[in-house]
Design an enzyme around this catalytic site. Structure first.
Site, PDB file in Angstrom:
ATOM      1  CG  ASP A 179      38.213  68.260 148.783  1.00 43.34           C
ATOM      2  OD1 ASP A 179      38.830  67.996 149.831  1.00 43.34           O
ATOM      3  OD2 ASP A 179      38.459  69.270 148.093  1.00 43.34           O
ATOM      4  CE  LYS A 228      41.704  66.345 149.997  1.00 40.79           C
ATOM      5  NZ  LYS A 228      42.072  67.763 149.733  1.00 40.79           N
TER       6      LYS A 228
END
Length: 266
Positions: A166, A7
């Protein structure tokens, strides 16, 4: 080899060299380490800029973006459009076969509205991995933006929603039973002395959040990491994108950044 979900946030997008270096490392992972990778991204800085150009202001609560419904066309255009295609274009420059996606594509992820008065913000749930499985098997790099779609049982079924990046990375990790690496612009999570922690338990994190040591966007990142670690029953790394070559060391078992320890292992 288990897939690796990486990410990245908006900050790396402001530094073209850093994004290029990260994607070069991903290319090496695919070509020499035979590691399938999925890249999940946010893009808050681009969203803020586009909202400001349209005359909107940006608001956050506990590190999470408040998303009025009237702003969704701009936010989805920024994340699933401009940011996503910028990453895909840069990936092609280093020889990667990148495919730009959103969470809504291929029925990968369904969303329900976040109940915390955040507007068009979704809570994601893993659904089907068939699309990602096919792309990874064919050596593509899926680049997934954090835009989702409300499920059929929601009042606004089919409406697009903003998902915390996230949380988006976590749900993709669950979908593929993958390893997860959350990259940020710092080298990990700091304690109250300013020292980076090699590892972090949920109890220690709670103490640091209560004391205001962990705050803002890092709170959301740490909470997402613990959710992932507890769901997957393994540790999650939070590290810096400013030294992407560390990723190779991570996969070799080295400790980089801060390792988030699941509660069942604490």
């Amino acid at each position: 080899m288990k897939p690796l979900v990486i990410k990245i946030g908006g900050a790396i997008l402001e530094k073209a060299d850093a994004l290029h270096q990260l994607l070069s490392v991903i290319a090496k992972l695919q070509q020499t380490e035979n590691t399938p990778v999925v890249l999940v991204h946010g893009g808050g800085c681009v969203v803020d800029e586009m909202l400001a150009q349209a005359g909107f202001s940006s608001e956050k609560k506990n590190g999470l973006r408040v998303t009025p419904h009237e702003q969704m066309p701009i936010i989805s255009g920024a994340l699933a459009g401009s940011v996503n295609k910028q990453i895909v274009a840069t990936a092609s420059q280093v020889g990667l076969n990148a495919v730009g996606l959103s969470l809504a594509d291929g029925n990968m992820v369904s969303c329900t509205l976040n109940p915390n008065d955040l507007g068009a913000v979704g809570i994601p749930k893993a659904q089907h991995s068939k699309l990602l499985d096919s792309l990874l098997k064919a050596d593509f790099l899926p680049v997934v933006s954090s835009i989702g779609m409300l499920t059929a049982n929601e009042q606004q079924a089919g409406a697009l929603v903003n998902v915390n990046a996230d949380d988006a990375a976590v749900v993709i990790c669950q979908l593929l039973n993958a390893q997860l690496l959350l990259l940020t612009d710092v080298n990990g999570v700091m304690d109250d002395t300013g020292r980076y922690l090699a590892d972090l338990t949920e109890q220690h994190a709670s103490e640091l959040i209560d004391a205001g040591v962990i705050s803002g966007g890092m709170t959301a990142k740490v909470n997402a990491a613990f959710y992932a670690a507890n769901q997957l029953r393994r540790s999650i790394a939070v590290a810096s994108w400013q030294a992407p070559e560390q990723i190779l060391s991570l996969l070799s078992g080295a400790d980089i950044g801060t390792r988030i320890i699941p509660s069942n292992a604490a």
